[in-house]
Design a protein around this motif. Structure first.
Motif, PDB file in Angstrom:
ATOM      1  N   TRP A 146       0.850  -1.233   0.038  1.00  0.00           N
ATOM      2  CA  TRP A 146      -0.059  -0.028   0.088  1.00  0.00           C
ATOM      3  C   TRP A 146       0.857   1.399  -0.005  1.00  0.00           C
ATOM      4  O   TRP A 146       0.556   2.284  -0.768  1.00  0.00           O
ATOM      5  N   ALA A 147       1.827   1.387   0.798  1.00  0.00           N
ATOM      6  CA  ALA A 147       2.842   2.248   0.791  1.00  0.00           C
ATOM      7  C   ALA A 147       3.551   2.605  -0.377  1.00  0.00           C
ATOM      8  O   ALA A 147       3.642   3.789  -0.858  1.00  0.00           O
ATOM      9  N   THR A 148       3.969   1.525  -0.886  1.00  0.00           N
ATOM     10  CA  THR A 148       4.665   1.710  -2.287  1.00  0.00           C
ATOM     11  C   THR A 148       3.634   2.153  -3.502  1.00  0.00           C
ATOM     12  O   THR A 148       3.731   3.016  -4.210  1.00  0.00           O
ATOM     13  N   GLY A 149       2.241   1.407  -3.401  1.00  0.00           N
ATOM     14  CA  GLY A 149       1.416   1.759  -4.398  1.00  0.00           C
ATOM     15  C   GLY A 149       0.962   3.214  -4.342  1.00  0.00           C
ATOM     16  O   GLY A 149       0.915   3.762  -5.451  1.00  0.00           O
ATOM     17  N   VAL A 150       0.611   3.694  -3.222  1.00  0.00           N
ATOM     18  CA  VAL A 150       0.226   5.174  -3.045  1.00  0.00           C
ATOM     19  C   VAL A 150       1.643   6.092  -3.499  1.00  0.00           C
ATOM     20  O   VAL A 150       1.275   7.184  -4.093  1.00  0.00           O
ATOM     21  N   GLY A 151       2.810   5.786  -3.156  1.00  0.00           N
ATOM     22  CA  GLY A 151       3.726   6.448  -3.290  1.00  0.00           C
ATOM     23  C   GLY A 151       3.865   6.598  -4.953  1.00  0.00           C
ATOM     24  O   GLY A 151       4.161   7.699  -5.379  1.00  0.00           O
ATOM     25  N   MET A 152       3.673   5.477  -5.536  1.00  0.00           N
ATOM     26  CA  MET A 152       3.909   5.652  -7.222  1.00  0.00           C
ATOM     27  C   MET A 152       2.784   6.278  -7.630  1.00  0.00           C
ATOM     28  O   MET A 152       2.944   7.007  -8.821  1.00  0.00           O
ATOM     29  N   GLY A 153       1.492   6.135  -7.263  1.00  0.00           N
ATOM     30  CA  GLY A 153       0.260   6.829  -7.515  1.00  0.00           C
ATOM     31  C   GLY A 153       0.661   8.525  -7.407  1.00  0.00           C
ATOM     32  O   GLY A 153       0.245   8.960  -8.345  1.00  0.00           O
ATOM     33  N   LEU A 154       1.392   8.846  -6.439  1.00  0.00           N
ATOM     34  CA  LEU A 154       1.356  10.176  -6.159  1.00  0.00           C
ATOM     35  C   LEU A 154       2.579  10.804  -7.173  1.00  0.00           C
ATOM     36  O   LEU A 154       2.410  11.613  -7.711  1.00  0.00           O
ATOM     37  N   ILE A 155       3.567   9.876  -7.618  1.00  0.00           N
ATOM     38  CA  ILE A 155       4.568  10.281  -8.443  1.00  0.00           C
ATOM     39  C   ILE A 155       3.885  10.376  -9.849  1.00  0.00           C
ATOM     40  O   ILE A 155       4.218  11.125 -10.546  1.00  0.00           O
TER      41      ILE A 155
END
Length: 123
Positions: free
Chosen positions: A63-72
């Motif tokens: 989830w942290a990785t997915g949200v971070g990639m989504g923000l980028i």
């Protein structure tokens, strides 16, 4: 993770161009530019916070990785919209409107090819 790829494909090739084309409906102005820059900076900063300062480790938590990639990715779409709106402000002709829309919408999908390449190399 294999089940996630088709959904991710639909999001990247459907939702990304849709968001970009919605942003292209805005009238180029200094207020719109300032809001896009502010969003871009906040999305990138939030992603960097998730990557380097959050208590949840990036890469270990999906989830942290997915949200971070989504923000980028959201920041990337804002950069594309900012550039396209600036070009449209400089040249208000129909050809510029058409080509900035087409190229920008296609540009939102560029991160997919990085993800697909990384997946190909890791499997």
């Amino acid at each position: 993770m294999t089940v996630l790829w088709p959904a991710l494909f639909v999001v990247v090739f459907g939702f990304g161009p849709w968001v970009f084309l919605r942003l292209m409906r805005l009238t180029p102005s200094s207020t719109v530019f300032a809001r896009l820059v502010a969003f871009m900076v906040m999305a990138a900063a939030a992603s960097m916070w998730l990557r380097f300062l959050a208590p949840v480790p990036w890469g270990a938590n999906i989830w942290a990785t997915g949200v971070g990639m989504g923000l980028i990715w959201a920041a990337w779409i804002a950069v594309l919209a900012l550039a396209a709106l600036a070009l449209r402000q400089a040249d208000q002709g129909p050809a510029m409107r058409r080509w900035t829309g087409v190229i920008g919408a296609m540009g939102t999908t560029v991160p997919w090819f990085g993800l697909a390449s990384a997946r190909l190399m890791s499997s």
